[in-house]
Design a protein around this motif. Structure first.
Motif, PDB file in Angstrom:
ATOM      1  N   SER A   1    -132.020  75.019  41.287  1.00 42.72           N
ATOM      2  CA  SER A   1    -132.442  73.876  40.503  1.00 42.72           C
ATOM      3  C   SER A   1    -131.261  73.358  39.697  1.00 42.72           C
ATOM      4  O   SER A   1    -130.709  74.089  38.868  1.00 42.72           O
ATOM      5  CB  SER A   1    -133.589  74.263  39.563  1.00 42.72           C
ATOM      6  N   SER A   2    -130.882  72.114  39.929  1.00 42.86           N
ATOM      7  CA  SER A   2    -129.756  71.541  39.189  1.00 42.86           C
ATOM      8  C   SER A   2    -130.072  71.430  37.700  1.00 42.86           C
ATOM      9  O   SER A   2    -129.170  71.458  36.870  1.00 42.86           O
ATOM     10  CB  SER A   2    -129.387  70.169  39.754  1.00 42.86           C
ATOM     11  N   ILE A   3    -131.341  71.350  37.356  1.00 36.10           N
ATOM     12  CA  ILE A   3    -131.728  71.255  35.941  1.00 36.10           C
ATOM     13  C   ILE A   3    -131.777  72.634  35.287  1.00 36.10           C
ATOM     14  O   ILE A   3    -131.299  72.820  34.173  1.00 36.10           O
ATOM     15  CB  ILE A   3    -133.083  70.541  35.799  1.00 36.10           C
ATOM     16  N   MET A   4    -132.340  73.621  35.977  1.00 29.80           N
ATOM     17  CA  MET A   4    -132.538  74.947  35.388  1.00 29.80           C
ATOM     18  C   MET A   4    -131.299  75.843  35.465  1.00 29.80           C
ATOM     19  O   MET A   4    -131.078  76.663  34.593  1.00 29.80           O
ATOM     20  CB  MET A   4    -133.698  75.672  36.093  1.00 29.80           C
ATOM     21  N   ASN A   5    -130.482  75.679  36.519  1.00 33.47           N
ATOM     22  CA  ASN A   5    -129.390  76.615  36.766  1.00 33.47           C
ATOM     23  C   ASN A   5    -128.005  76.113  36.364  1.00 33.47           C
ATOM     24  O   ASN A   5    -127.090  76.916  36.221  1.00 33.47           O
ATOM     25  CB  ASN A   5    -129.326  76.989  38.254  1.00 33.47           C
ATOM     26  N   ILE A   6    -127.819  74.809  36.230  1.00 33.36           N
ATOM     27  CA  ILE A   6    -126.471  74.249  36.115  1.00 33.36           C
ATOM     28  C   ILE A   6    -126.290  73.437  34.841  1.00 33.36           C
ATOM     29  O   ILE A   6    -127.167  72.682  34.442  1.00 33.36           O
ATOM     30  CB  ILE A   6    -126.181  73.314  37.307  1.00 33.36           C
TER      31      ILE A   6
ATOM     32  N   ALA B   1    -114.152  70.269  27.127  1.00 33.23           N
ATOM     33  CA  ALA B   1    -113.173  71.120  26.443  1.00 33.23           C
ATOM     34  C   ALA B   1    -113.581  71.444  25.011  1.00 33.23           C
ATOM     35  O   ALA B   1    -113.101  72.418  24.435  1.00 33.23           O
ATOM     36  CB  ALA B   1    -111.800  70.457  26.468  1.00 33.23           C
ATOM     37  N   GLU B   2    -114.482  70.645  24.429  1.00 36.93           N
ATOM     38  CA  GLU B   2    -114.951  70.898  23.068  1.00 36.93           C
ATOM     39  C   GLU B   2    -116.269  71.667  23.051  1.00 36.93           C
ATOM     40  O   GLU B   2    -116.929  71.753  22.022  1.00 36.93           O
ATOM     41  CB  GLU B   2    -115.094  69.565  22.327  1.00 36.93           C
ATOM     42  N   SER B   3    -116.680  72.195  24.217  1.00 34.84           N
ATOM     43  CA  SER B   3    -117.892  73.012  24.387  1.00 34.84           C
ATOM     44  C   SER B   3    -119.194  72.245  24.240  1.00 34.84           C
ATOM     45  O   SER B   3    -120.242  72.846  24.021  1.00 34.84           O
ATOM     46  CB  SER B   3    -117.886  74.217  23.430  1.00 34.84           C
ATOM     47  N   TYR B   4    -119.151  70.921  24.368  1.00 36.95           N
ATOM     48  CA  TYR B   4    -120.386  70.159  24.424  1.00 36.95           C
ATOM     49  C   TYR B   4    -120.975  70.318  25.821  1.00 36.95           C
ATOM     50  O   TYR B   4    -120.260  70.246  26.817  1.00 36.95           O
ATOM     51  CB  TYR B   4    -120.157  68.675  24.100  1.00 36.95           C
ATOM     52  N   SER B   5    -122.281  70.502  25.882  1.00 35.66           N
ATOM     53  CA  SER B   5    -122.965  70.777  27.142  1.00 35.66           C
ATOM     54  C   SER B   5    -123.679  69.527  27.660  1.00 35.66           C
ATOM     55  O   SER B   5    -124.277  68.782  26.892  1.00 35.66           O
ATOM     56  CB  SER B   5    -123.980  71.901  26.919  1.00 35.66           C
ATOM     57  N   TYR B   6    -123.609  69.334  28.990  1.00 35.21           N
ATOM     58  CA  TYR B   6    -124.236  68.179  29.633  1.00 35.21           C
ATOM     59  C   TYR B   6    -125.077  68.655  30.808  1.00 35.21           C
ATOM     60  O   TYR B   6    -124.666  69.522  31.565  1.00 35.21           O
ATOM     61  CB  TYR B   6    -123.170  67.181  30.126  1.00 35.21           C
ATOM     62  N   SER B   7    -126.262  68.067  30.940  1.00 36.09           N
ATOM     63  CA  SER B   7    -127.109  68.384  32.082  1.00 36.09           C
ATOM     64  C   SER B   7    -127.019  67.242  33.089  1.00 36.09           C
ATOM     65  O   SER B   7    -126.443  66.188  32.814  1.00 36.09           O
ATOM     66  CB  SER B   7    -128.556  68.629  31.640  1.00 36.09           C
ATOM     67  N   THR B   8    -127.603  67.465  34.245  1.00 34.78           N
ATOM     68  CA  THR B   8    -127.513  66.492  35.328  1.00 34.78           C
ATOM     69  C   THR B   8    -128.080  65.131  34.915  1.00 34.78           C
ATOM     70  O   THR B   8    -128.923  65.038  34.034  1.00 34.78           O
ATOM     71  CB  THR B   8    -128.234  67.024  36.578  1.00 34.78           C
TER      72      THR B   8
ATOM     73  N   GLY C   1    -133.589  72.946  45.766  1.00 35.10           N
ATOM     74  CA  GLY C   1    -134.454  73.330  46.871  1.00 35.10           C
ATOM     75  C   GLY C   1    -134.503  74.829  47.056  1.00 35.10           C
ATOM     76  O   GLY C   1    -133.856  75.605  46.350  1.00 35.10           O
ATOM     77  N   SER C   2    -135.291  75.232  48.032  1.00 36.90           N
ATOM     78  CA  SER C   2    -135.458  76.645  48.366  1.00 36.90           C
ATOM     79  C   SER C   2    -134.519  77.012  49.507  1.00 36.90           C
ATOM     80  O   SER C   2    -134.254  76.201  50.393  1.00 36.90           O
ATOM     81  CB  SER C   2    -136.897  76.925  48.793  1.00 36.90           C
ATOM     82  N   ILE C   3    -134.039  78.249  49.462  1.00 37.99           N
ATOM     83  CA  ILE C   3    -133.170  78.757  50.525  1.00 37.99           C
ATOM     84  C   ILE C   3    -133.819  80.011  51.092  1.00 37.99           C
ATOM     85  O   ILE C   3    -134.031  80.993  50.365  1.00 37.99           O
ATOM     86  CB  ILE C   3    -131.760  79.107  50.000  1.00 37.99           C
TER      87      ILE C   3
ATOM     88  N   SER D   1    -126.350  79.727  35.899  1.00 38.90           N
ATOM     89  CA  SER D   1    -127.073  80.868  35.327  1.00 38.90           C
ATOM     90  C   SER D   1    -128.500  80.886  35.845  1.00 38.90           C
ATOM     91  O   SER D   1    -128.975  79.920  36.435  1.00 38.90           O
ATOM     92  CB  SER D   1    -127.076  80.793  33.796  1.00 38.90           C
ATOM     93  N   ASP D   2    -129.153  82.008  35.629  1.00 40.60           N
ATOM     94  CA  ASP D   2    -130.577  82.150  35.922  1.00 40.60           C
ATOM     95  C   ASP D   2    -131.268  82.169  34.567  1.00 40.60           C
ATOM     96  O   ASP D   2    -130.945  83.007  33.717  1.00 40.60           O
ATOM     97  CB  ASP D   2    -130.825  83.465  36.670  1.00 40.60           C
ATOM     98  N   PRO D   3    -132.212  81.263  34.309  1.00 40.60           N
ATOM     99  CA  PRO D   3    -132.828  81.204  32.978  1.00 40.60           C
ATOM    100  C   PRO D   3    -133.595  82.467  32.598  1.00 40.60           C
ATOM    101  O   PRO D   3    -133.900  82.664  31.437  1.00 40.60           O
ATOM    102  CB  PRO D   3    -133.762  79.990  33.056  1.00 40.60           C
ATOM    103  N   PHE D   4    -133.877  83.334  33.568  1.00 35.87           N
ATOM    104  CA  PHE D   4    -134.635  84.542  33.283  1.00 35.87           C
ATOM    105  C   PHE D   4    -133.757  85.787  33.217  1.00 35.87           C
ATOM    106  O   PHE D   4    -134.256  86.898  33.076  1.00 35.87           O
ATOM    107  CB  PHE D   4    -135.732  84.735  34.338  1.00 35.87           C
ATOM    108  N   LYS D   5    -132.433  85.615  33.318  1.00 34.87           N
ATOM    109  CA  LYS D   5    -131.508  86.749  33.267  1.00 34.87           C
ATOM    110  C   LYS D   5    -130.301  86.382  32.421  1.00 34.87           C
ATOM    111  O   LYS D   5    -129.975  85.212  32.257  1.00 34.87           O
ATOM    112  CB  LYS D   5    -131.041  87.128  34.676  1.00 34.87           C
ATOM    113  N   SER D   6    -129.623  87.397  31.910  1.00 34.47           N
ATOM    114  CA  SER D   6    -128.396  87.133  31.165  1.00 34.47           C
ATOM    115  C   SER D   6    -127.223  87.120  32.137  1.00 34.47           C
ATOM    116  O   SER D   6    -127.296  87.672  33.227  1.00 34.47           O
ATOM    117  CB  SER D   6    -128.189  88.197  30.080  1.00 34.47           C
TER     118      SER D   6
END
Length: 191
Positions: free
Chosen positions: A115-120, A125-132, A145-147, A172-177
């Motif tokens: 999931s591009s929203i959940m995983n990525i 460089a200033e550590s600001y985070s951006y989603s898709t 999608g599913s693999i 990342s996986d939202p359910f794991k560190s």
């Protein structure tokens, strides 16, 4: 009734958190390196084991464009990072669209979902985070999608970001560190 509802929610959260664990993250070796290890002496194997232990202890090791990471049995490769100009209906709210091209190979026995929203996420460089973001022109296919076991998925994810000296792509996986992080210097962004 409220007491039972509260107990049910607390039990659900406890079970959900207990299921969380730490992701197994390591750089995936290509087939040439694997053949050398099996034909080489025991010293190469010990060196690989030491690298694996260090990688498991330090999940913030950073990778480069083109590197493949084994993330819990899914081999993920950052194939390319580029700047897309957008189109008539796609203008960046920040400075530019940065598009990453990823591929994933499922080496596990179970179906996995990307999931591009959940995983990525992409950080500057200033550590600001951006989603898709939504980009209708210049994207080949979404990385969603599913693999199935033994299957692959390839796709692209656009981000609307300000100009920066460098970026970091976080998977990342939202359910794991644990995270896999690729460094993307701005001078390596193709146009």
């Amino acid at each position: 009734m409220k007491k039972w509802l509260f107990l049910f929610i607390a039990l659900f959260l406890t079970i959900g958190l207990a299921a969380c664990g730490e992701a197994d993250i390591e750089e995936a070796e290509n087939e040439d390196n694997q053949q050398e290890d099996t034909n080489g002496d025991n010293a190469g194997e010990q060196e690989d084991n030491q690298k694996e232990e260090e990688t498991n202890e330090n999940t913030t090791e950073k990778f480069a464009i083109g590197d493949t990471v084994n993330f819990d049995g899914v081999k993920i490769t950052l194939n390319e990072a580029r700047i897309e100009p957008g189109g008539e209906f796609d203008t960046p709210q920040n400075d530019q669209f940065v598009v990453v091209n990823l591929s994933a190979e499922n080496t596990t026995d179970e179906e996995v979902t990307m999931s591009s929203i959940m995983n990525i996420e992409l950080k500057d460089a200033e550590s600001y985070s951006y989603s898709t973001t939504i980009l209708t022109e210049g994207i080949k296919a979404q990385f969603d999608g599913s693999i199935e076991p033994g299957g692959t998925l390839r796709g692209e994810i656009p981000f609307d970001v300000p100009k920066s000296e460098s970026y970091e792509l976080h998977f990342s996986d939202p359910f794991k560190s644990g995270k896999a992080i690729w460094e993307i210097p701005s001078d390596q962004l193709s146009q």
